[in-house]
Design a protein around this motif. Structure first.
Motif, short mmCIF file in Angstrom:
data_model
loop_
_atom_site.label_atom_id
_atom_site.label_comp_id
_atom_site.label_asym_id
_atom_site.label_seq_id
_atom_site.Cartn_x
_atom_site.Cartn_y
_atom_site.Cartn_z
N PRO A 32 -15.97 -7.96 2.79
CA PRO A 32 -15.56 -7.66 1.43
C PRO A 32 -14.05 -7.81 1.27
N LYS A 33 -13.63 -8.25 0.09
CA LYS A 33 -12.22 -8.42 -0.20
C LYS A 33 -11.58 -7.04 -0.36
N ILE A 34 -10.40 -6.90 0.18
CA ILE A 34 -9.67 -5.63 0.09
C ILE A 34 -8.83 -5.62 -1.19
N ILE A 35 -8.87 -4.50 -1.91
CA ILE A 35 -8.03 -4.33 -3.09
C ILE A 35 -7.21 -3.06 -2.92
N VAL A 36 -6.11 -2.97 -3.66
CA VAL A 36 -5.24 -1.81 -3.59
C VAL A 36 -5.10 -1.25 -5.01
N VAL A 37 -5.35 0.04 -5.18
CA VAL A 37 -5.25 0.70 -6.48
C VAL A 37 -4.32 1.91 -6.38
N ASP A 38 -3.68 2.23 -7.50
CA ASP A 38 -2.75 3.35 -7.58
C ASP A 38 -3.41 4.44 -8.42
N VAL A 39 -3.69 5.59 -7.81
CA VAL A 39 -4.34 6.69 -8.51
C VAL A 39 -3.28 7.75 -8.78
N LYS A 40 -3.10 8.08 -10.06
CA LYS A 40 -2.05 9.01 -10.50
C LYS A 40 -2.63 10.13 -11.34
#
Length: 179
Positions: A32-40
């Motif tokens: 699976p492709k890795i994604i990066v998300v910002d949780v605030k």
């Protein structure tokens, strides 16, 4: 104790030398492709998280430890698929949601003035309210429609939302996208 006269392998059936044996290759399985998300916002552990493509907003909230006691998650679409570089903001009860600007990606649609178009498939209520003719009730109706009916396929699909007619659509059609 005497050894047996024949080998265990002698009793196995083997195809004759001229018989063709088909081998089935395993299909290439892509990781699976890795994604990066910002949780605030009102989560227990606000931070940047590495997840897998295809995961949902609820997975990012879970990675951040869940909601704080004073979080207002009513306008979040927990089933929304995450995209790389997404910002997820969980407001406090009664808080006005800030709009996070991001640099346009290569090929991202922009209007003639150079500002980014509002994606009606992913915009939150406050982003939708930046559109001409869209107030809190119409923004909520748009979110409700796409949650119940699925993503808009074309800009014109917005007219299927209760309260958005031809005049409202014409006023905002140059400011929206579905991509």
């Amino acid at each position: 104790m005497p050894l047996p006269d024949e080998s265990l392998y002698d009793s196995l059936e083997t195809p004759p030398d001229n018989e063709k044996v088909d081998l089935v290759a395993e299909p290439d399985i892509q990781p699976p492709k890795i994604i990066v998300v910002d949780v605030k916002g009102a989560v227990l552990h606000p931070n940047v998280y590495t997840l897998q493509e295809g995961q949902r907003l609820i997975d990012a909230i879970t990675a951040a430890g869940g909601y704080t006691a004073d979080a207002d998650s009513r306008l979040l679409n927990h089933a929304q698929r995450l995209t790389d570089e997404a910002v997820i903001y969980v407001p406090l009860v009664g808080e006005e949601v800030p709009i996070f600007e991001s640099a346009p990606n290569e090929g991202e649609a922009t209007s003639d003035s150079g500002s980014s178009l509002v994606n009606i498939n992913s915009a939150d209520e406050s982003q939708l309210m930046t559109l001409t003719g869209i107030g809190p009730s119409k923004a909520a109706a748009i979110i409700k429609y796409r949650t119940e009916q699925g993503a808009f396929q074309t800009n014109e699909d917005l007219k299927k939302v209760s309260g958005i007619g031809d005049k409202t659509f014409e006023a905002l059609s140059d400011a929206i996208t579905v991509k």
